[in-house]
Structure formats: C-alpha cells, structure tokens
Scaffold this motif. Sequence first.
Motif, PDB file in Angstrom:
ATOM      1  N   TYR A 162      95.045  11.179  15.062  1.00  0.00           N
ATOM      2  CA  TYR A 162      95.687  10.826  16.337  1.00  0.00           C
ATOM      3  C   TYR A 162      95.670   9.317  16.573  1.00  0.00           C
ATOM      4  CZ  TYR A 162      96.618  10.761  21.358  1.00  0.00           C
ATOM      5  OH  TYR A 162      97.148  10.496  22.600  1.00  0.00           O
ATOM      6  N   LEU A 163      94.563   8.667  16.281  1.00  0.00           N
ATOM      7  CA  LEU A 163      94.456   7.229  16.555  1.00  0.00           C
ATOM      8  C   LEU A 163      95.087   6.375  15.469  1.00  0.00           C
ATOM      9  CD1 LEU A 163      90.783   7.089  17.907  1.00  0.00           C
ATOM     10  CD2 LEU A 163      92.897   6.962  19.237  1.00  0.00           C
ATOM     11  N   SER A 164      95.261   6.922  14.291  1.00  0.00           N
ATOM     12  CA  SER A 164      95.879   6.123  13.219  1.00  0.00           C
ATOM     13  C   SER A 164      97.359   5.879  13.466  1.00  0.00           C
ATOM     14  CB  SER A 164      95.699   6.833  11.873  1.00  0.00           C
ATOM     15  OG  SER A 164      96.362   8.102  11.878  1.00  0.00           O
ATOM     16  N   ILE A 165      97.964   6.707  14.301  1.00  0.00           N
ATOM     17  CA  ILE A 165      99.383   6.503  14.632  1.00  0.00           C
ATOM     18  C   ILE A 165      99.485   5.372  15.656  1.00  0.00           C
ATOM     19  CG2 ILE A 165     101.464   7.588  15.561  1.00  0.00           C
ATOM     20  CD1 ILE A 165     100.336  10.275  14.697  1.00  0.00           C
ATOM     21  N   GLY A 166     100.062   4.309  15.261  1.00  0.00           N
ATOM     22  CA  GLY A 166     100.238   3.165  16.143  1.00  0.00           C
ATOM     23  C   GLY A 166      99.013   2.294  16.279  1.00  0.00           C
ATOM     24  N   CYS A 167      97.997   2.499  15.437  1.00  0.00           N
ATOM     25  CA  CYS A 167      96.793   1.671  15.509  1.00  0.00           C
ATOM     26  C   CYS A 167      97.030   0.366  14.756  1.00  0.00           C
ATOM     27  CB  CYS A 167      95.609   2.414  14.922  1.00  0.00           C
ATOM     28  SG  CYS A 167      94.061   1.489  14.960  1.00  0.00           S
ATOM     29  N   THR A 168      96.652  -0.737  15.376  1.00  0.00           N
ATOM     30  CA  THR A 168      96.849  -2.047  14.757  1.00  0.00           C
ATOM     31  C   THR A 168      95.702  -2.441  13.848  1.00  0.00           C
ATOM     32  OG1 THR A 168      95.869  -3.099  16.718  1.00  0.00           O
ATOM     33  CG2 THR A 168      98.277  -2.823  16.696  1.00  0.00           C
ATOM     34  N   SER A 169      94.509  -1.944  14.125  1.00  0.00           N
ATOM     35  CA  SER A 169      93.341  -2.315  13.330  1.00  0.00           C
ATOM     36  C   SER A 169      92.774  -1.066  12.657  1.00  0.00           C
ATOM     37  CB  SER A 169      92.284  -2.985  14.224  1.00  0.00           C
ATOM     38  OG  SER A 169      91.144  -3.314  13.477  1.00  0.00           O
ATOM     39  N   GLN A 170      93.265  -0.811  11.453  1.00  0.00           N
ATOM     40  CA  GLN A 170      92.801   0.350  10.705  1.00  0.00           C
ATOM     41  C   GLN A 170      91.353   0.191  10.259  1.00  0.00           C
ATOM     42  OE1 GLN A 170      94.438   3.140  10.233  1.00  0.00           O
ATOM     43  NE2 GLN A 170      96.401   2.494  11.118  1.00  0.00           N
ATOM     44  N   ALA A 171      90.933  -1.037   9.961  1.00  0.00           N
ATOM     45  CA  ALA A 171      89.558  -1.260   9.513  1.00  0.00           C
ATOM     46  C   ALA A 171      88.562  -0.948  10.625  1.00  0.00           C
ATOM     47  CB  ALA A 171      89.389  -2.703   9.045  1.00  0.00           C
ATOM     48  N   GLU A 172      88.885  -1.369  11.847  1.00  0.00           N
ATOM     49  CA  GLU A 172      87.985  -1.096  12.969  1.00  0.00           C
ATOM     50  C   GLU A 172      87.907   0.405  13.240  1.00  0.00           C
ATOM     51  OE1 GLU A 172      87.439  -2.310  17.692  1.00  0.00           O
ATOM     52  OE2 GLU A 172      89.017  -3.219  16.458  1.00  0.00           O
ATOM     53  N   LEU A 173      89.052   1.083  13.149  1.00  0.00           N
ATOM     54  CA  LEU A 173      89.063   2.536  13.340  1.00  0.00           C
ATOM     55  C   LEU A 173      88.245   3.237  12.263  1.00  0.00           C
ATOM     56  CD1 LEU A 173      90.103   5.107  14.700  1.00  0.00           C
ATOM     57  CD2 LEU A 173      92.158   4.933  13.268  1.00  0.00           C
ATOM     58  N   ALA A 174      88.417   2.812  11.017  1.00  0.00           N
ATOM     59  CA  ALA A 174      87.658   3.425   9.931  1.00  0.00           C
ATOM     60  C   ALA A 174      86.166   3.188  10.093  1.00  0.00           C
ATOM     61  CB  ALA A 174      88.137   2.868   8.589  1.00  0.00           C
ATOM     62  N   LEU A 175      85.790   2.012  10.563  1.00  0.00           N
ATOM     63  CA  LEU A 175      84.369   1.718  10.782  1.00  0.00           C
ATOM     64  C   LEU A 175      83.790   2.605  11.877  1.00  0.00           C
ATOM     65  CD1 LEU A 175      82.012  -0.103   9.954  1.00  0.00           C
ATOM     66  CD2 LEU A 175      82.739  -1.726  11.722  1.00  0.00           C
ATOM     67  N   GLN A 176      84.554   2.813  12.951  1.00  0.00           N
ATOM     68  CA  GLN A 176      84.075   3.662  14.044  1.00  0.00           C
ATOM     69  C   GLN A 176      83.982   5.122  13.604  1.00  0.00           C
ATOM     70  OE1 GLN A 176      82.943   2.780  17.166  1.00  0.00           O
ATOM     71  NE2 GLN A 176      82.317   4.931  17.153  1.00  0.00           N
ATOM     72  N   LEU A 177      84.962   5.573  12.837  1.00  0.00           N
ATOM     73  CA  LEU A 177      84.906   6.947  12.326  1.00  0.00           C
ATOM     74  C   LEU A 177      83.748   7.135  11.351  1.00  0.00           C
ATOM     75  CD1 LEU A 177      88.708   7.698  11.755  1.00  0.00           C
ATOM     76  CD2 LEU A 177      87.249   8.460  13.645  1.00  0.00           C
ATOM     77  N   LEU A 178      83.457   6.091  10.560  1.00  0.00           N
ATOM     78  CA  LEU A 178      82.316   6.158   9.657  1.00  0.00           C
ATOM     79  C   LEU A 178      81.004   6.249  10.436  1.00  0.00           C
ATOM     80  CD1 LEU A 178      81.220   6.065   6.770  1.00  0.00           C
ATOM     81  CD2 LEU A 178      81.220   3.552   6.931  1.00  0.00           C
ATOM     82  N   ALA A 179      80.917   5.495  11.528  1.00  0.00           N
ATOM     83  CA  ALA A 179      79.725   5.573  12.378  1.00  0.00           C
ATOM     84  C   ALA A 179      79.572   6.977  12.980  1.00  0.00           C
ATOM     85  CB  ALA A 179      79.806   4.526  13.479  1.00  0.00           C
TER      86      ALA A 179
END
Length: 310
Positions: A162-179
């Motif tokens: 859901y958040l990957s659609i239209g997300c500008t910072s994929q690295a930050e999202l991946a880091l949060q999902l990893l956490a």
Amino acid sequence: MPCRRRSQASTETPREDLFYQTYYSLSQQYPLILLLLVIVLGICVALLATSSASGREFSSNLGFLITLFTALAVFGLILVLVCIESIFQQCTRVFSAVIWICLITMGYVFVFTGGVVMAWDQVSFFLFIIFTVYTMLPIRMQDAVGAGLASSLSHITVLGVYLSIGCTSQAELALQLLANLVIFICGNLVGAYHKHLMEVALQETFHETFNLIQSRVKLESEKRHQEHLLLSILPAYIALEMKAEIIERLRDSGQAQQRHESTNNFHNLYVKRHKNVRFSPSDFVWSTKLSDRILGERDALLLPFLKQLS
C-alpha cells in the motif's frame, strides 16, 4: 485441540492421553480464553466510549464503528458458547480461528480508518495479536507459529504494498518495514519460547499428579486386598484388634517399642483368658462312644487334662 508435548509419547497410554486433554482443557484453555474474551470486549467498549466522547459524527467513522459493533457481537456470542463445556471442547479450534480473524480484521480497520497510513501503524496491536496467539488461544504449537507468522507477514506485506504506491523514499520505507519485521520476529520467538515452557511445565505437573493418584488408588486396592485376606484367615474381632494395635504402635513408635519388648505379641493379640469356664465332653465329636469305652476313673483323669487344653 489442546496443545500437547509428545516427548513422553512412548510411555503414555490412550487413557492417560485422554486425561491429559481433559486436564489441559479445564485448567488452562478454559480460563485463558475467558480472560481473553473479557479483555477484548473491554477494549471494544473502551474504543466505543472514546469514539462517542470525541464528538465525531457517526458517518465519518462508519467503518470503524461497524467493525467494533460486529466484534462486540461476535466476541459476546463466543463468550456465551464457551461457557457451555461440551461446545467448548468440540469447537476449540473454531473459536480460536474466529477470534484470530476478528483481531486481524480489527487491526486493519484501525490502520486504514485512522487517517494517514504510516509503516508503523498498529504495530503494537499486531504484536498484541502475536502474544495472544501464543499465550491465550487454545491451539497447538504448530498452529500458534503459523498464526503468529501470518499476522506478522500480513502486516508487513499489506502496508509495504500500500505504501510503495506513490512513495518517494523507498529506502526509508524498506528500513521501517525491516524494523517492523525485527519486532515481529522477536515477538514470535518470545511467544514460542513461553508456550514451550508452559507446555513442559504443564506436562510435568500432570504426570506427577497422575502418578500420585495412581499410587494412591493402587495403595487403597492393596489395602482392601490385605484386609480381605486377613479376614479370610482370622475372625473379624481378632483382625480388628490386630489392626488397631498396629495403628497404635505406628502412631507412637517409642511406647510401642517398649510394649513390644515387655509383652508377647502373640499372647497380646490372639490368646484370651476366660474365667469360670465349664467343660462338657459332649462338645467333642464321638465323645459319647469314647466315654462308653473309657472307664470312669480314666474319664475322671481325662477331664482335667481336656480342661487345661481349653
């Protein structure tokens, strides 16, 4: 189905296994699922009270309120059915699956009705679901692990997509999902370890209790057998006196030891002295024929001798 540890499967009999299932159901499953239902019902009531006190319109929180009212109805119905023991034992896994699905649904409703969706939304609620699966739901270890992993992966997958659609910072999202993944893995490990320890402790307690009960039943059976054997050998009044004497000596070993040294056990228990006893030769078999053959003098000599024997 109750969660059972089979480290001692080779020594367990079907009868013992049935006793263990009943013991686990009544001592662990029943109170825990009741406590869980009361907690969840309290959470739903508190959320409804908070929503009504906030002054928001019903139309703006339609999905949220409908979910809460539906959850209240479902959990209330399960609470009523759980109170019926026969239904609870037959539908334990069904109740567990319904409770888990309702909690997962509530978690996603909270995520998507709370405003802006973030990667860390409702991580605490899904962690609560994981701990609930391992500690309070009456399911086996395999089912608990599957439900815990499904809860964790579903949260990460749904929010990630859901958040990957239209997300500008994929690295930050991946880091949060990893956490979030690390948190969920730790929650699953802690829950699985706790469930394993509880199963081991419960089985040890059950086996100790079961063996103790078996020992007492065996002891009572042997006691009845010994009493029956004793009554088949000795008259009842002598057997009762001997039993009372043994119990008295066991209660007071010191006095019993002194009495044992000063008296003869056989004479104390079995030999009785009677005064003013009269002897009649007619009590003996063939006494009439015997008296006819013996002269009066010999009969007079025989009577004192027989009297001494009596």
